[in-house]
Design a protein around this motif. Structure first.
Motif, short mmCIF file in Angstrom:
data_model
loop_
_atom_site.label_atom_id
_atom_site.label_comp_id
_atom_site.label_asym_id
_atom_site.label_seq_id
_atom_site.Cartn_x
_atom_site.Cartn_y
_atom_site.Cartn_z
N VAL A 1 0.85 -1.20 0.00
CA VAL A 1 0.00 0.00 0.00
C VAL A 1 0.88 1.24 0.00
CG1 VAL A 1 -1.68 1.33 1.34
CG2 VAL A 1 -1.94 -1.15 1.13
N MET A 2 1.93 1.23 0.85
CA MET A 2 2.86 2.35 0.87
C MET A 2 3.50 2.54 -0.50
SD MET A 2 4.76 1.64 4.48
CE MET A 2 5.87 3.03 4.45
N TYR A 3 3.85 1.42 -1.13
CA TYR A 3 4.48 1.49 -2.45
C TYR A 3 3.59 2.24 -3.43
CZ TYR A 3 6.37 0.22 -6.96
OH TYR A 3 6.88 0.29 -8.23
N LEU A 4 2.30 1.88 -3.44
CA LEU A 4 1.38 2.50 -4.40
C LEU A 4 1.26 4.00 -4.15
CD1 LEU A 4 -1.42 -0.22 -4.68
CD2 LEU A 4 0.45 0.25 -6.26
N LEU A 5 1.21 4.40 -2.86
CA LEU A 5 1.14 5.83 -2.53
C LEU A 5 2.40 6.56 -2.99
CD1 LEU A 5 -0.29 5.57 1.10
CD2 LEU A 5 -1.52 6.30 -0.95
N LYS A 6 3.52 5.91 -2.68
CA LYS A 6 4.81 6.53 -3.01
C LYS A 6 4.98 6.65 -4.52
CE LYS A 6 9.02 7.93 -1.86
NZ LYS A 6 9.30 9.02 -0.93
N ALA B 1 5.72 9.69 -9.42
CA ALA B 1 5.34 9.94 -10.81
C ALA B 1 5.12 11.44 -11.04
CB ALA B 1 4.07 9.17 -11.15
N ARG B 2 4.67 12.16 -10.00
CA ARG B 2 4.48 13.61 -10.13
C ARG B 2 5.78 14.36 -9.87
NH1 ARG B 2 -0.30 12.78 -6.89
NH2 ARG B 2 0.86 13.59 -5.12
N LEU C 1 8.12 11.05 3.31
CA LEU C 1 8.99 10.41 4.32
C LEU C 1 9.26 8.94 4.02
CD1 LEU C 1 7.68 11.62 7.79
CD2 LEU C 1 9.90 12.07 6.77
N PHE C 2 8.40 8.35 3.19
CA PHE C 2 8.57 6.92 2.93
C PHE C 2 9.91 6.66 2.26
CE2 PHE C 2 3.74 6.00 2.23
CZ PHE C 2 3.49 6.39 3.53
N PRO C 3 10.45 5.48 2.45
CA PRO C 3 11.64 5.11 1.67
C PRO C 3 11.27 5.11 0.18
CG PRO C 3 11.23 3.52 3.43
CD PRO C 3 10.05 4.43 3.38
N SER C 4 12.27 5.07 -0.68
CA SER C 4 12.01 5.12 -2.12
C SER C 4 11.26 3.88 -2.58
CB SER C 4 13.34 5.21 -2.87
OG SER C 4 14.01 3.98 -2.75
N THR C 5 10.62 3.99 -3.75
CA THR C 5 9.86 2.84 -4.27
C THR C 5 10.77 1.62 -4.43
OG1 THR C 5 10.21 3.76 -6.47
CG2 THR C 5 8.04 4.08 -5.49
N ARG C 6 12.05 1.88 -4.76
CA ARG C 6 12.97 0.75 -4.93
C ARG C 6 13.08 -0.06 -3.64
NH1 ARG C 6 18.48 1.30 -4.58
NH2 ARG C 6 19.19 -0.84 -4.68
N VAL C 7 13.24 0.67 -2.53
CA VAL C 7 13.35 0.00 -1.23
C VAL C 7 12.01 -0.66 -0.86
CG1 VAL C 7 13.73 0.36 1.23
CG2 VAL C 7 15.19 1.52 -0.43
N LEU C 8 10.91 0.06 -1.06
CA LEU C 8 9.60 -0.50 -0.71
C LEU C 8 9.33 -1.76 -1.51
CD1 LEU C 8 7.46 2.76 -0.46
CD2 LEU C 8 8.20 1.30 1.42
#
Lengths: 281, 451
Positions: free
Chosen positions: A156-161, A166-167, A176-183
């Motif tokens: 879920v965090m990944y999708l938000l991030k 993308a923007r 604050l989330f880690p990058s999508t790569r990490v997620l």
């Protein structure tokens, strides 16, 4: 009036709830201190649940039943919540980020809330359940389920991030989330922990069925749903090494996989068997 | 059609069946299709479906095989497609994996050097030959024993760990095929059946499910005794059958079976599955005085047999339940008094004073029953089951190796330079868990630069 183990489990439930709130406040306030409190409360909740398991085990011996407390709905739910929290603490420690807490701890809290509405007394086992396979089967399955829960929360965090990346922004809570790569990596890691446990869970279930009834697979709804869950995560694992599937689609598969897991555990009993028992004579 | 184009057509088909792009839809379609069979109850009699569906719906569902979906042609076809995908994928890629494992690339050429992300280079005084031993032993200590290759005057050291983990995926894939083979063998040469044996009787034939009809076991099984044990609160603790295997007129094996503890003889398993009463003989009922509980008369009754007791009336036992509402064995008795309406009511073996509540000068006590039970046994023969277990063990091992193993490779190149110097190039790659390998590589870098 509950016995000691139930009181300890109730305490764990309250602490899961407090920890969930702390992690959510931490996301908004961005204060390191709040995060530390959240981690401490989570640690305390894990200890409380651990003590509760030991107490319940001891109590079952005192009642002359004597068995690992993983044999009914209540026990499996509290076990699931406990493993989720343990996994969460491991991931927080490994990835040095407290942002996952707000997405994972509530899973444990709501599981406990649901567990508290079910029968919590220690009852003797009907003949069909008196087998060592029961314990190993329940434990392997629920470790698998817990890993999938963690994966789902982080998906879920990944999708938000991903939306934010993308923007081309990085602000607010999602910033604050880690990058999508990490997620993406954590979503995957949680699944590869869960998958062998689920596989072992299905196999021990089959072995037990074979020993109790003489058939290791009979396509009953429970078995079939566990296979459905297995197939979804198998698809996830293959999707992750396929171009065009990795990332967004695998995150969705992780969420779908966990929803199927919940249905496998609760839905089959509540909805399908309900349909059958009401529909039947 | 020319030979070449037909080959490329087959090649295309082969690549399709071996591809990941097929694997994902097959897995998802199998998952979605499996759902239907859990919503529509399987293998029920037609009357059962009539309660839920209209005749026309039943016709459609039945045409689609949805009442026995997991054995329908289209579901089996999906499983076959799944198996073909697994087989082709394995056959297609396994030779290459063998090649990589048995004959790895032991030299680091420039193209490879550019493609790897973990590369570190530095210069060192000395000659290649002098440094060879030092680097080789340092690499053995810090990682794994290297293989040395000279390419003109350039020395390549190659070391690897976890090469075997490349097989993990294929072990998993083959294990699934093994499970499927085991299941097919069980379906062809095995059977599943059900039999009731009344205490004291024996059977040698079993009614099976499916197309095999009645199966002759080749020996007989006798039920010597059946009993139920209860927890103190009255819930059943164990169902127990005392069974004997009789072959050639002699008892060759005797075993007491319970749920979760079956009997096995000559590859055929007998599982405790159900039980029931096949009639009763000799029911003992005591008639006692209410004041002091003293015995007026002990009655030995046959089912429905009426016995007259002076001053009480005619008593008969009309029904028996081995565990009525969790209160244990119960007997329904009928009392036809000398005056008034006949009464019938339950008395409980575990609660001898229960009948006192009726407020008569006497009360009835259910003190015993010689009941004849039958035991219900599942009978199964499955010559494929051990193959299935072998497949299952390999499946778990394969998954663990595939996900938690990692093929880590390290190259060290010593290139002689002008002025008595050597250029050292260290490169590394891992096929899984690259983050962990980056740490290993850092450590190696530090260790080797000390040489």
């Amino acid at each position: 009036m509950g016995t000691l183990n139930v009181k300890l489990f109730d305490l764990a439930m309250i602490l899961y709830g407090v920890a969930s709130l702390c992690y959510i406040v931490f996301l908004y306030a961005k204060k390191e201190g709040v995060g530390k409190v959240a981690t401490l409360v989570t640690g305390a909740s894990a200890l409380s649940a651990t003590a509760a398991f030991i107490a319940r085990w001891v109590e079952s011996y005192k009642l002359g039943i004597g068995r690992i407390p993983v044999t009914n709905l209540y026990e499996s739910l509290v076990f699931f919540a406990w493993v989720v929290v343990i996994f969460y603490l491991l991931f927080e420690w490994r990835y040095k980020s407290r942002t996952f807490g707000a997405f994972v701890l509530p899973i444990a809290f709501f599981t406990m809330l649901f567990a508290s509405t079910t029968e919590s007394s220690i009852t003797p086992l009907v003949p069909a359940l008196q087998s060592y396979w029961l314990h190993i089967h329940v434990i392997t399955c629920f470790i698998g389920y817990a890993a999938f829960a963690v994966s789902c929360g982080i998906a879920v965090m990944y999708l938000l991030k991903e939306k934010q990346e993308a923007r081309g922004e990085s602000k607010g809570i999602v910033g604050l989330f880690p990058s999508t790569r990490v997620l993406d990596d954590i979503v995957y890691r949680a699944v590869i922990i869960g998958f062998p446990f689920l596989t072992a869970g299905i196999i021990t279930g089959a072995a037990w069925a074979n020993y109790a009834w003489g058939t290791y697979w009979s396509w009953d709804p429970k078995e079939t749903w566990s296979l459905i869950v297995w197939l979804i995560y198998a698809a996830f694992l293959h999707a992750r090494i396929t171009r065009g599937w990795r990332g967004r689609k695998t995150a969705i598969l992780s969420i779908v996989g966990f929803l199927a897991t919940i249905f496998c555990y609760l839905g089959v009993n509540l909805v399908l068997s309900g349909l059958h028992s009401y529909g039947g004579s | 059609m020319s030979k070449k184009s037909s080959e490329s057509f087959f090649e295309k088909v082969w690549k399709f069946f071996a591809s990941l792009r097929l694997a994902i839809p097959v897995l998802i379609i199998l998952a979605v299709a499996s759902i239907f069979g859990t919503i529509i109850e399987q293998n029920k009699p037609l009357e059962h479906y009539r309660r839920f569906y209209s005749e026309s719906t039943i016709k459609i569902l039945s045409k689609l095989g949805l009442f026995d979906m997991y054995h329908s042609w289209w579901f089996l076809l999906l499983l076959v497609l799944f198996a073909i995908n697994l087989t082709c994928c394995t056959v297609d890629r396994l030779p290459n994996v063998f090649k990589v494992v048995r004959n790895p690339k032991r030299t680091l050429d420039e193209g490879m050097e550019r493609s790897l992300s973990l590369v570190h280079r530095w210069r060192k005084k000395g000659k290649v030959e002098e440094l060879r031993e030092k680097f080789a032993s340092a690499l053995s200590q810090a990682f794994a024993k290297p293989v040395e290759t000279y390419n003109s005057d350039v020395l390549h050291l190659y070391a690897e760990r976890g090469a075997f983990s490349r097989f993990g995926v294929y072990i998993t894939h083959v294990s699934i095929l093994i499970v499927l083979v085991g299941a097919i063998i069980g379906n062809i040469w095995g059977f599943k059946g059900y039999v009731n044996i009344v205490e004291g009787d024996q059977i040698s034939r079993v009614q099976t499910r499916g197309s095999k009809g009645i199966v002759d076991l080749g020996f007989a099984v006798r039920c010597n005794d059946f009993r139920i044990e209860y927890y103190p609160n009255g819930t059943p603790k164990e169902y127990i059958s005392d069974l004997s295997v009789i072959e050639g007129g002699k008892e060759v094996l005797r075993k007491t079976i319970e749920v979760n503890d079956p009997l096995r003889y000559k590859g055929i398993w007998f599982y405790q599955s159900s039980y029931g009463t096949a009639g009763a003989t000799n029911i003992t009922v005591d008639v006692r005085k209410k004041e002091d509980g003293s015995l007026i008369k002990r009655l030995t009754l046959l089912p429905n047999q009426k016995v007259k007791v002076e001053g009480v009336g005619t008593i008969s036992a009309v029904d028996f339940d081995p565990n009525l509402q969790g209160f244990g064995p119960a007997l329904r008795v009928r009392v036809e008094g000398e005056s008034g309406q006949p009464l019938s009511f339950w008395i409980f073996k575990n609660f001898p004073d229960f009948d006192k509540r009726r407020g008569q000068p006497f009360y009835l006590v259910f003190s015993g029953i010689d009941e004849i039970y039958y035991t219900g046994l599942q009978v199964a023969k499955d010559p494929g089951v051990n193959i299935v277990w072998v497949g299952c063990v390999f499946m778990v091992l394969g998954i663990l190796v595939a996900f938690f193993g990692s093929h880590r490779r390290v190259w060290l190149k010593l290139v002689p330079q002008e002025g008595g110097r050597v250029e050292v190039v260290l490169a590394g790659a891992a096929n899984r868990n690259r983050l962990a390998f980056e740490k290993t590589f850092q450590r190696l870098k530090e260790e080797l630069s000390k040489v």
